[in-house]
Write an enzyme that holds these catalytic residues in place. Structure first.
Site, PDB file in Angstrom:
ATOM      1  N   HIS A 175      49.228  16.640   4.544  1.00  0.00           N
ATOM      2  CA  HIS A 175      47.870  17.017   4.122  1.00  0.00           C
ATOM      3  C   HIS A 175      46.842  16.078   4.743  1.00  0.00           C
ATOM      4  CE1 HIS A 175      44.937  18.490   0.984  1.00  0.00           C
ATOM      5  NE2 HIS A 175      44.375  17.318   1.300  1.00  0.00           N
ATOM      6  N   GLU A 176      47.078  14.782   4.597  1.00  0.00           N
ATOM      7  CA  GLU A 176      46.115  13.810   5.125  1.00  0.00           C
ATOM      8  C   GLU A 176      46.162  13.744   6.644  1.00  0.00           C
ATOM      9  OE1 GLU A 176      43.942  12.775   3.176  1.00  0.00           O
ATOM     10  OE2 GLU A 176      44.928  13.401   1.329  1.00  0.00           O
ATOM     11  N   HIS A 223      43.828  16.392   7.965  1.00  0.00           N
ATOM     12  CA  HIS A 223      42.440  15.933   8.022  1.00  0.00           C
ATOM     13  C   HIS A 223      42.213  15.053   9.253  1.00  0.00           C
ATOM     14  CE1 HIS A 223      41.349  17.506   4.162  1.00  0.00           C
ATOM     15  NE2 HIS A 223      42.106  16.672   3.456  1.00  0.00           N
TER      16      HIS A 223
END
Length: 250
Positions: free
Chosen positions: A54-55, A58
């Protein structure tokens, strides 16, 4: 962009948990201690892996969009130590998952929005995290649908898939502090952005409190999540069995 040894270790724990679920009692796999242990390892390890992805989502979009400092900060290594915040990454997600069944990818990456090329890139940076959860949830669901693994593994895969979809729906909400707000924030007025900046520290906590305190609102959230879960091929029955195995103490 070579994965860190720690990320590979988390991946190995997740795989080990999946393998353990295969050695349970075929007559009653959900109640077997080996399956329970495997499910707990698989879900916790898989959740940590998904937090990293998820990170990383980003960070990699930010890097391609002009914020090259994310590489120096280690965000492109998939090392969970660069993404964690003691409260938002560990305490709050575990409490919400254990007592409310609400998962939260609680990592933290610092993005220099001034370095990003335009508003479209800013929106894509925020969107990349939830999309990673959606894609992972779809892949896990389809693996059960296509390969039809044994019951213990099917339940564990489905529950982790459901957690990914819940995280996607939660994070895509347009609430300050969540990714959904970040998607639309670049296009807002200055006054709205200032409101979001002030509300960011406490707005998610209010949202989670509302979900835990008001069953009718929580029901809407879960109904929407299960709809998305079904659209990506998820099987609620398997997910329910996986949740029961993971939360064996309840």
């Amino acid at each position: 962009m070579r994965p860190s040894p720690l990320f590979l270790g988390l991946l190995a724990i997740t795989v080990a948990g999946a393998v353990l679920t295969l050695f349970g009692d075929p007559e009653s796999p959900i109640d077997d201690p080996v399956v329970i242990a495997g499910t707990v390892l698989f879900v916790l390890g898989g959740w940590a892996v998904s937090l990293c992805l998820h990170e990383f989502g980003h960070a990699v979009v930010a890097y391609k969009g002009g914020d090259y400092a994310v590489k120096a900060r280690g965000y492109l290594t998939l090392d969970i130590r660069h993404y964690t915040d003691p409260i938002m990454s560990l305490v709050l997600p575990l409490v919400l998952l254990a007592f409310g069944g609400i998962p939260l990818p609680g990592g933290a990456v610092w993005i220099n929005h001034h370095a990003l090329r335009n508003k479209r890139v800013e929106s894509l940076v925020s969107l990349a995290g939830p999309v990673s959860n959606l894609v992972l949830g779809a892949l896990l669901s389809l693996s059960v649908l296509l390969f039809q693994p044994p019951a213990g593994l099917a339940a564990a895969l489905s529950y982790l898939a459901l957690l990914q979809i819940l995280a996607f729906v939660l994070n895509i909400l347009p609430v300050p502090g969540l990714d959904g707000w970040g998607v639309i924030e670049p296009w807002m007025s200055y006054q709205a952005q200032q409101f979001g900046a002030k509300a960011r520290p406490w707005a998610p906590l209010v949202l989670f409190a509302v979900l835990l305190a008001f069953p009718a609102i929580a029901a809407i959230f879960f109904d929407l999540s299960y709809t998305v879960f079904g659209l990506v091929g998820g099987e609620p029955l398997w997910a329910g069995l996986g949740q029961g195995t993971f939360m064996f103490w309840r």
